[in-house]
Write a protein that holds these residues in place. Structure first.
Motif, PDB file in Angstrom:
ATOM      1  N   PHE A   1       0.729  -1.323   0.002  1.00  0.00           N
ATOM      2  CA  PHE A   1      -0.053  -0.028   0.029  1.00  0.00           C
ATOM      3  C   PHE A   1       0.857   1.302   0.119  1.00  0.00           C
ATOM      4  N   VAL A   2       0.262   2.297  -0.822  1.00  0.00           N
ATOM      5  CA  VAL A   2       1.060   3.529  -0.835  1.00  0.00           C
ATOM      6  C   VAL A   2       0.171   4.631  -0.252  1.00  0.00           C
ATOM      7  N   ALA A   3       0.553   5.299   0.781  1.00  0.00           N
ATOM      8  CA  ALA A   3      -0.466   6.393   1.288  1.00  0.00           C
ATOM      9  C   ALA A   3      -0.206   7.473   0.516  1.00  0.00           C
ATOM     10  N   ARG A   4      -1.352   8.042   0.009  1.00  0.00           N
ATOM     11  CA  ARG A   4      -1.703   9.231  -0.504  1.00  0.00           C
ATOM     12  C   ARG A   4      -1.991  10.140   0.726  1.00  0.00           C
ATOM     13  N   PRO A   5      -2.154  11.543   0.010  1.00  0.00           N
ATOM     14  CA  PRO A   5      -2.554  12.650   1.071  1.00  0.00           C
ATOM     15  C   PRO A   5      -3.886  12.050   1.835  1.00  0.00           C
ATOM     16  N   GLY A   6      -3.869  12.185   3.049  1.00  0.00           N
ATOM     17  CA  GLY A   6      -5.251  11.839   3.790  1.00  0.00           C
ATOM     18  C   GLY A   6      -5.293  10.361   4.014  1.00  0.00           C
ATOM     19  N   GLY A   7      -4.707   9.559   3.533  1.00  0.00           N
ATOM     20  CA  GLY A   7      -4.706   8.117   3.472  1.00  0.00           C
ATOM     21  C   GLY A   7      -3.788   7.631   4.313  1.00  0.00           C
ATOM     22  N   GLU A   8      -3.012   8.126   5.348  1.00  0.00           N
ATOM     23  CA  GLU A   8      -1.978   7.441   6.103  1.00  0.00           C
ATOM     24  C   GLU A   8      -2.535   6.527   7.155  1.00  0.00           C
ATOM     25  N   GLU A   9      -3.614   6.912   7.942  1.00  0.00           N
ATOM     26  CA  GLU A   9      -4.255   6.343   8.728  1.00  0.00           C
ATOM     27  C   GLU A   9      -4.880   4.879   8.139  1.00  0.00           C
TER      28      GLU A   9
END
Length: 132
Positions: A55-63
């Protein structure tokens, strides 16, 4: 950019939904039980393969990325503690974020671009992330 075929869109949505962690915990329990039987009755080395989603976190998707990493990967990697080996593989990456389009489960469809396989996921980060 052309709209994806409806079947491709449905496939992408289904892939992003995470399984129930309780089911994963049962798989880990079964693995531990099998490991003990094999060790008690054979000289075989025991372990398992974990197929990572990269998975690659994009803005707002870290959590959401952390949540998905636990459900899809970390639960099983933790279940390998005490094993003789663990294999790790990942053949694609999946973006997780809120922008521009949120899919059920937090994953988002990638824009069409070179370096993707037929399902629309990326190769590059997925091919190198297990090695790190």
């Amino acid at each position: 950019m052309a709209e994806p075929h409806p079947r491709q869109t449905r496939a992408r949505v289904r892939r992003c939904l995470a399984p129930d962690p309780a089911i994963g915990a049962r798989f880990v329990e079964a693995h531990h039980a099998a490991r003990e039987v094999l060790r008690d009755h054979t000289g075989a080395k025991v372990g398992w393969m974990v197929a990572g989603r990269a998975f690659v976190a994009r803005p707002g998707g870290e959590e959401k990325t952390r949540e998905l990493e636990y459900i899809w990967e970390d639960l099983y990697l933790a279940g390998a503690r005490g094993d003789d080996f663990v294999g790790v593989q990942s053949y694609s990456s999946q973006w997780v974020g809120l922008q521009p389009v949120r899919r059920p489960g937090g994953c988002r469809a990638l824009p069409s671009a070179p370096g993707q396989h037929a399902r629309g996921d990326e190769y590059p980060e997925g091919m190198t992330s297990p090695v790190v």
